[in-house]
Design a protein around this motif. Structure first.
Motif, PDB file in Angstrom:
ATOM      1  N   MET A  42       1.169   9.052   4.700  1.00  0.00           N
ATOM      2  CA  MET A  42       1.560   9.060   3.289  1.00  0.00           C
ATOM      3  C   MET A  42       0.410   9.447   2.375  1.00  0.00           C
ATOM      4  O   MET A  42       0.609  10.127   1.357  1.00  0.00           O
ATOM      5  N   ALA A  43      -0.792   9.003   2.713  1.00  0.00           N
ATOM      6  CA  ALA A  43      -1.972   9.231   1.868  1.00  0.00           C
ATOM      7  C   ALA A  43      -3.127   9.689   2.747  1.00  0.00           C
ATOM      8  O   ALA A  43      -4.065   8.931   2.993  1.00  0.00           O
ATOM      9  N   PRO A  44      -3.061  10.909   3.255  1.00  0.00           N
ATOM     10  CA  PRO A  44      -4.052  11.362   4.239  1.00  0.00           C
ATOM     11  C   PRO A  44      -5.486  11.253   3.726  1.00  0.00           C
ATOM     12  O   PRO A  44      -5.790  11.647   2.598  1.00  0.00           O
ATOM     13  N   GLY A  45      -6.333  10.668   4.574  1.00  0.00           N
ATOM     14  CA  GLY A  45      -7.756  10.624   4.278  1.00  0.00           C
ATOM     15  C   GLY A  45      -8.192   9.600   3.256  1.00  0.00           C
ATOM     16  O   GLY A  45      -9.368   9.577   2.865  1.00  0.00           O
ATOM     17  N   LEU A  94       0.823  -1.205   0.000  1.00  0.00           N
ATOM     18  CA  LEU A  94       0.000   0.000   0.000  1.00  0.00           C
ATOM     19  C   LEU A  94       0.858   1.257   0.000  1.00  0.00           C
ATOM     20  O   LEU A  94       0.483   2.271  -0.615  1.00  0.00           O
ATOM     21  N   ALA A  95       1.992   1.222   0.673  1.00  0.00           N
ATOM     22  CA  ALA A  95       2.894   2.378   0.637  1.00  0.00           C
ATOM     23  C   ALA A  95       3.371   2.633  -0.789  1.00  0.00           C
ATOM     24  O   ALA A  95       3.436   3.785  -1.250  1.00  0.00           O
ATOM     25  N   HIS A  96       3.712   1.562  -1.499  1.00  0.00           N
ATOM     26  CA  HIS A  96       4.152   1.687  -2.892  1.00  0.00           C
ATOM     27  C   HIS A  96       3.018   2.227  -3.762  1.00  0.00           C
ATOM     28  O   HIS A  96       3.230   3.131  -4.586  1.00  0.00           O
ATOM     29  N   ILE A 138       0.306  -2.963  13.876  1.00  0.00           N
ATOM     30  CA  ILE A 138      -0.663  -2.586  12.845  1.00  0.00           C
ATOM     31  C   ILE A 138      -1.008  -1.108  12.950  1.00  0.00           C
ATOM     32  O   ILE A 138      -1.099  -0.395  11.940  1.00  0.00           O
ATOM     33  N   ALA A 139      -1.211  -0.623  14.174  1.00  0.00           N
ATOM     34  CA  ALA A 139      -1.532   0.792  14.361  1.00  0.00           C
ATOM     35  C   ALA A 139      -0.401   1.678  13.829  1.00  0.00           C
ATOM     36  O   ALA A 139      -0.657   2.716  13.204  1.00  0.00           O
ATOM     37  N   GLU A 140       0.839   1.290  14.064  1.00  0.00           N
ATOM     38  CA  GLU A 140       1.967   2.074  13.570  1.00  0.00           C
ATOM     39  C   GLU A 140       2.047   2.020  12.042  1.00  0.00           C
ATOM     40  O   GLU A 140       2.287   3.036  11.380  1.00  0.00           O
ATOM     41  N   GLN A 141       1.855   0.831  11.469  1.00  0.00           N
ATOM     42  CA  GLN A 141       1.939   0.698  10.015  1.00  0.00           C
ATOM     43  C   GLN A 141       0.869   1.544   9.326  1.00  0.00           C
ATOM     44  O   GLN A 141       1.151   2.271   8.358  1.00  0.00           O
ATOM     45  N   PHE A 142      -0.359   1.460   9.822  1.00  0.00           N
ATOM     46  CA  PHE A 142      -1.440   2.172   9.150  1.00  0.00           C
ATOM     47  C   PHE A 142      -1.474   3.645   9.532  1.00  0.00           C
ATOM     48  O   PHE A 142      -1.982   4.470   8.765  1.00  0.00           O
TER      49      PHE A 142
END
Length: 371
Positions: A123-126, A86-88, A113-117
């Protein structure tokens, strides 16, 4: 108005980051579930490049969201790390919602999971969704290796507790005196309340995923959106959706139920070619279900395969729950499914060997709905 942008704005105006607008003549919002499949003769790098192409196509054509699903120890599926993918994809898209369909919560510490998301949200707000499942996404031995334990926490008592802990980390809301009260998931809301903080407290909306009634009931009782895996558990679709709606209690997230269903669908210019392509997914699923997972076979390999009577029965049953054929036939099949289930959103997964066939299918479906 640009239809893709219009769907994105409709979601923002709803205030929950969940609901979208039906594009073109589609009966409900349409979305994409991508397993990032690896076909015979192709590499994982090829699969990731195809995933980027599908996500960008989906964004351009007005699909509401694009999700990837956590799977492990499956050679034909390159989505073992949803957050990394998803980051990519966030770097290659601008508007479409991105998310997990899902992350298998028992495989991970909720704080991780909380840190990853939280990082993905930065990176992609909202436009990030966090869909959660309670299955391992693999076999028991692999699940044990992931979790570093022989006891697999998948019971009715464990998952709600894990979900509650994850929610507390996402909201930074552990009460005073709790052992985790001084622990903060970062990036996250703590940065909004720190001196000088200007961070938004928004965090990715939670979805519960399921293929039976357990998550349906839990999602309803918590007032969360629900995603049902119709594409591999079609017999349970209507009972699970009924249970979700009957169990639903309004929450700060949703005032009324919102359910999407995953549906396997593939369109081609000709019905014969659609069947030729979808048979690669059918053979791949047969091998998975009989303990022989591998790369997704080519159309030629699927055509040459000698099915036993028992295997043919399995494939025929599996194909009975796949919407495939010409664009008009697929549109009619999706329309009928939306009407029959009352789903608020359809999430389409195209299981086939080659990236070009999958990309073309999403284009043809978009064309069929005037998206």
């Amino acid at each position: 108005m640009d239809k893709a942008r219009g769907s994105d704005e409709a979601s923002r105006e709803s205030g929950d980051g969940i609901r979208g607008a039906a594009p073109g003549t589609a009966p409900v919002p349409l979305s994409v579930l991508d397993l990032v499949t690896v076909g015979a003769g192709h590499t994982a790098s090829d699969a990731v490049r195809t995933a980027v192409g599908i996500a960008r196509t989906a964004e351009r054509r007005g699909f509401h969201r694009y999700w990837v699903a956590e799977h492990h120890s499956m050679p034909g599926v390159a989505s073992s790390s949803p957050a990394v993918l998803l980051a990519h994809l966030a770097a290659h898209t601008e508007r479409i919602r991105l998310g997990s369909g899902g992350v298998m919560l028992p495989n991970h510490a909720p704080l991780v999971i909380a840190e990853q998301f939280g990082t993905l949200e930065a990176m992609a707000p909202g436009r990030v969704d966090l869909g959660l499942g309670r299955a391992p996404g693999t076999d028991g031995a692999t699940a044990a290796a992931l979790r570093r334990t022989d006891r697999l926490h998948e019971g009715a008592d464990d998952f709600p507790q894990q979900l509650a802990e994850l929610t507390r980390f996402l909201d930074d809301s552990f009460p005073d005196g709790h052992p985790y009260a001084r622990i903060h998931a970062v990036p996250g809301p703590v940065q909004a309340t720190s001196p000088g903080g200007v961070q938004s407290r928004h965090r990715p909306p939670l979805w519960l995923l399921g293929s039976s009634g357990f998550s349906a009931r839990l999602a309803g009782s918590l007032g969360l959106p629900f995603a049902f895996a119709h594409h591999f558990s079609a017999a349970n679709t209507l009972p699970a959706l009924d249970l979700y709606r009957a169990s639903f209690r309004p929450s700060e997230v949703l005032s009324e139920p919102y359910a999407l269903i995953g549906v396997a669908a593939l369109a081609a210019e000709e019905e014969r070619e659609a069947r030729r392509q979808i048979m690669t997914g059918a053979l791949s699923m047969l091998r998975l279900r009989t303990g022989r997972p591998g790369l997704v076979p080519s159309p030629e390999e699927a055509e040459a395969y000698g099915f036993s009577d028992m295997e043919r029965d399995f494939v025929d049953t599996w194909l009975g729950n796949v919407v495939y054929g010409t664009p008009d036939a697929v549109r009619q099949g999706l329309d009928d499914l939306a009407k029959r289930t009352g789903a608020d959103e359809l999430m389409i997964t195209a299981n086939a060997h080659g990236g070009p066939a999958r990309l073309r299918s999403y284009e043809l479906i978009a064309d069929a709905y005037g998206m």
